[in-house]
Design a protein around this motif. Structure first.
Motif, PDB file in Angstrom:
ATOM      1  N   GLY A  99      -8.358  -2.010  -6.650  1.00 14.71           N
ATOM      2  CA  GLY A  99      -8.158  -3.327  -6.067  1.00 14.71           C
ATOM      3  C   GLY A  99      -6.971  -3.471  -5.139  1.00 14.71           C
ATOM      4  O   GLY A  99      -7.035  -4.195  -4.153  1.00 14.71           O
ATOM      5  N   ASP A 100      -5.871  -2.775  -5.409  1.00 13.91           N
ATOM      6  CA  ASP A 100      -4.668  -2.950  -4.594  1.00 13.91           C
ATOM      7  C   ASP A 100      -4.485  -1.847  -3.551  1.00 13.91           C
ATOM      8  O   ASP A 100      -3.469  -1.799  -2.869  1.00 13.91           O
ATOM      9  CB  ASP A 100      -3.432  -3.020  -5.493  1.00 13.91           C
ATOM     10  N   LEU A 101      -5.471  -0.970  -3.383  1.00 14.37           N
ATOM     11  CA  LEU A 101      -5.363   0.133  -2.428  1.00 14.37           C
ATOM     12  C   LEU A 101      -5.636  -0.383  -1.014  1.00 14.37           C
ATOM     13  O   LEU A 101      -6.652  -1.027  -0.755  1.00 14.37           O
ATOM     14  CB  LEU A 101      -6.360   1.239  -2.778  1.00 14.37           C
ATOM     15  N   ALA A 102      -4.708  -0.103  -0.095  1.00 18.78           N
ATOM     16  CA  ALA A 102      -4.860  -0.540   1.294  1.00 18.78           C
ATOM     17  C   ALA A 102      -5.906   0.319   1.998  1.00 18.78           C
ATOM     18  O   ALA A 102      -6.030   1.515   1.741  1.00 18.78           O
ATOM     19  CB  ALA A 102      -3.530  -0.445   2.027  1.00 18.78           C
ATOM     20  N   SER A 103      -6.652  -0.298   2.887  1.00 24.98           N
ATOM     21  CA  SER A 103      -7.667   0.405   3.659  1.00 24.98           C
ATOM     22  C   SER A 103      -7.003   1.373   4.632  1.00 24.98           C
ATOM     23  O   SER A 103      -5.887   1.150   5.092  1.00 24.98           O
ATOM     24  CB  SER A 103      -8.525  -0.601   4.421  1.00 24.98           C
ATOM     25  N   SER A 104      -7.699   2.442   4.963  1.00 23.63           N
ATOM     26  CA  SER A 104      -7.149   3.456   5.847  1.00 23.63           C
ATOM     27  C   SER A 104      -8.235   3.956   6.786  1.00 23.63           C
ATOM     28  O   SER A 104      -9.408   3.663   6.603  1.00 23.63           O
ATOM     29  CB  SER A 104      -6.588   4.611   5.005  1.00 23.63           C
TER      30      SER A 104
END
Length: 133
Positions: A99-104
């Motif tokens: 849930g808290d992982l930033a898109s890359s």
């Protein structure tokens, strides 16, 4: 002189947007292989190779007269006998989102993929020498 018959071997690899069925939830991308079956009337049979493989890209190394290698996409190869190497990229995705992982963004050769979700991913690559001459 002796003669030998060898079975035809033909495999086609592709990324499918789902692993088992088109209506699975959530959809899990997968690397599949189509293999030519044995027998008098062979057909291409799909085989699951690996789940959570999201992208696959290729580039081909073309040698010029002086031995320098230039990498191009499959559509730019005009003389396949000049191909001396193949670069392969696979993008693997985690099974569950975070849930808290930033898109890359991920670069696979000359292709950039920006999924915009919360799955952790890793790019694997390899360069393979081709015996083509």
């Amino acid at each position: 002189p002796p003669s030998f018959d060898y079975p035809a071997v033909s495999d086609v690899y592709f990324i499918n947007e789902f692993t088992r069925t088109a209506d699975e939830t959530p959809k899990v991308p997968a690397l599949y292989r189509l293999t030519l079956s044995a027998g008098a009337n062979p057909v291409l049979v799909p085989e699951l190779v690996a789940s959570n493989v999201e992208q696959m890209q290729f580039q081909f190394g073309i040698a010029d007269g002086s031995g320098n290698v230039r990498y191009v996409g499959p559509g730019a190869v005009t003389d396949w006998s000049q191909v001396v190497t193949t670069r392969v990229w696979l993008l693997l995705r985690a099974s569950t989102p975070e849930g808290d992982l930033a898109s890359s963004s991920y670069t696979l050769g000359d292709f950039t993929y920006s999924p915009g979700d919360h799955y952790r991913r890793v790019v694997l690559s390899s360069t393979i020498q081709v015996r083509n001459r």
